[in-house]
Design an enzyme around this catalytic site. Structure first.
Site, PDB file in Angstrom:
ATOM      1  N   MET A 185      -3.961  -7.060  -7.045  1.00  0.00           N
ATOM      2  CA  MET A 185      -3.354  -8.160  -7.789  1.00  0.00           C
ATOM      3  C   MET A 185      -4.334  -9.101  -8.488  1.00  0.00           C
ATOM      4  SD  MET A 185      -0.330  -7.299  -7.474  1.00  0.00           S
ATOM      5  CE  MET A 185       0.896  -8.537  -7.761  1.00  0.00           C
ATOM      6  N   LYS A 190       9.596   5.309  -5.948  1.00  0.00           N
ATOM      7  CA  LYS A 190       9.902   6.585  -5.291  1.00  0.00           C
ATOM      8  C   LYS A 190       9.933   7.756  -6.285  1.00  0.00           C
ATOM      9  CE  LYS A 190      13.332   8.388  -2.217  1.00  0.00           C
ATOM     10  NZ  LYS A 190      14.731   8.327  -1.865  1.00  0.00           N
ATOM     11  N   HIS A 194       1.124   1.343 -13.231  1.00  0.00           N
ATOM     12  CA  HIS A 194       1.938   0.204 -13.682  1.00  0.00           C
ATOM     13  C   HIS A 194       3.410   0.626 -13.671  1.00  0.00           C
ATOM     14  CE1 HIS A 194       2.905  -3.498 -15.742  1.00  0.00           C
ATOM     15  NE2 HIS A 194       3.724  -2.776 -16.499  1.00  0.00           N
ATOM     16  N   ASN A 235      -5.186   2.792 -13.027  1.00  0.00           N
ATOM     17  CA  ASN A 235      -4.182   1.862 -12.490  1.00  0.00           C
ATOM     18  C   ASN A 235      -2.803   2.472 -12.623  1.00  0.00           C
ATOM     19  OD1 ASN A 235      -3.092  -0.724 -11.622  1.00  0.00           O
ATOM     20  ND2 ASN A 235      -2.495  -1.079 -13.757  1.00  0.00           N
ATOM     21  N   GLY A 292       0.780  -1.240   0.000  1.00  0.00           N
ATOM     22  CA  GLY A 292       0.000   0.000   0.000  1.00  0.00           C
ATOM     23  C   GLY A 292       0.808   1.285   0.000  1.00  0.00           C
ATOM     24  N   ILE A 331      -7.016  -9.519 -11.895  1.00  0.00           N
ATOM     25  CA  ILE A 331      -7.433  -8.884 -13.151  1.00  0.00           C
ATOM     26  C   ILE A 331      -8.950  -8.816 -13.148  1.00  0.00           C
ATOM     27  CG2 ILE A 331      -7.510  -9.151 -15.666  1.00  0.00           C
ATOM     28  CD1 ILE A 331      -4.656 -10.089 -15.571  1.00  0.00           C
ATOM     29  N   LEU A 332      -9.493  -7.617 -13.363  1.00  0.00           N
ATOM     30  CA  LEU A 332     -10.952  -7.434 -13.327  1.00  0.00           C
ATOM     31  C   LEU A 332     -11.563  -7.879 -14.652  1.00  0.00           C
ATOM     32  CD1 LEU A 332     -10.799  -3.955 -11.582  1.00  0.00           C
ATOM     33  CD2 LEU A 332     -11.714  -6.065 -10.556  1.00  0.00           C
TER      34      LEU A 332
HETATM   35  C1  GRF Z   1       3.358  -1.097  -7.505  1.00  0.00           C
HETATM   36  O1  GRF Z   1       4.622  -1.343  -8.081  1.00  0.00           O
HETATM   37  C2  GRF Z   1       2.354  -0.842  -8.599  1.00  0.00           C
HETATM   38  O2  GRF Z   1       2.901  -0.208  -9.716  1.00  0.00           O
HETATM   39  C3  GRF Z   1       1.907  -2.222  -8.962  1.00  0.00           C
HETATM   40  O3  GRF Z   1       1.904  -2.932  -7.744  1.00  0.00           O
HETATM   41  C4  GRF Z   1       2.816  -2.329  -6.816  1.00  0.00           C
HETATM   42  C5  GRF Z   1       2.031  -2.009  -5.566  1.00  0.00           C
HETATM   43  O4  GRF Z   1       2.812  -1.553  -4.498  1.00  0.00           O
HETATM   44  N1  GRF Z   1       0.658  -2.200  -9.683  1.00  0.00           N
HETATM   45  P1  GRF Z   1       2.120  -0.919  -3.220  1.00  0.00           P
HETATM   46  O5  GRF Z   1       1.152  -1.939  -2.651  1.00  0.00           O
HETATM   47  O6  GRF Z   1       1.421   0.344  -3.633  1.00  0.00           O
HETATM   48  O7  GRF Z   1       3.234  -0.645  -2.251  1.00  0.00           O
END
Ligand code: GRF
Length: 204
Positions: A94, A181, A113, A111, A16, A96-97
């Site tokens: 995690m 980051k 990515h 989303n 998160g 897929i919808l």
């Molecule tokens: C992130 O790298 C995001 O791009 C991907 O899943 C990861 C989630 O990390 N879809 P977090 O739970 O927000 O720390």
């Protein structure tokens, strides 16, 4: 009285950190046209749930293991309706919808990515695998993308992207952290504000 903020639900499965970036953006005024009013996790142990609780955001745990994917989606829809949600953010969700779900919320799901789409994206490209493949290919620049979600995994319209250089001797883990980051935590809140503002003004 006209609405001053739309209501946002964030769907999570893991640590998160992107949810945290959204919470921080609310507190520092970067996200002002929307309010995160619900966090839904398919995983009860996700640290994202603790982050939501710490920020006094309502949470719901809806597990695909308990209900199956279709059952999980039906329960998510109930929660979205009950809480009058205008925009859905996938932040490390995690699953897929289904196409039924993404069509129902056309231009209402975004989303993040961890690559520059269309590189290293699509089915199977999630988590560390994205960065492993980028390093295997030897790219010198990678980054993150925020996009609308449609029925094609990572295939929806791009909203924002940010590039990040790949230092020599990077590992998948070090690159993952760097991309989060320097790119993800910055463009996700920005994109969320852009889209929230458009929804608020009735532009989309
Ligand atoms: C992130 O790298 C995001 O791009 C991907 O899943 C990861 C989630 O990390 N879809 P977090 O739970 O927000 O720390």
């Amino acid at each position: 009285m006209p609405k001053t903020k739309i209501s946002i639900a964030v769907l999570v499965s893991g640590s998160g950190t992107n949810l945290q970036a959204l919470i921080d953006a609310q507190n520092n005024g970067i996200l002002k046209s929307g309010k995160v009013s619900l966090v839904i996790s398919n995983n009860a142990d996700a640290y994202a749930v603790t982050r939501a609780e710490n920020a006094n955001i309502k949470t719901a745990i809806i597990s695909h293991k308990e209900f199956g994917d279709a059952g999980m989606e039906a329960k998510i829809i109930d929660q979205l309706n009950e809480n009058k949600i205008d925009l859905i953010i996938l932040a490390g969700f995690m699953r897929i919808l289904s196409a039924d779900f993404t069509r129902k919320y056309d231009h209402r799901i975004i989303n993040v990515h961890p690559s520059l789409i269309p590189s290293f994206c699509g089915e199977g490209y999630y988590g560390l695998r994205v960065h492993e493949e980028a390093l295997k290919k030897g790219v010198k620049v990678t980054g993150a993308t925020v996009h609308f979600v449609n029925e094609i995994p990572d295939g929806g319209e791009i909203i924002l992207q940010k590039a990040v250089t790949v230092p020599e001797n990077s590992t998948p883990k070090s690159l993952q952290k760097r991309v989060m980051k320097l790119a993800e935590w910055k463009i996700l809140p920005k994109a969320c504000e852009i889209i929230s503002n458009k929804i608020l003004k009735g532009e989309i």
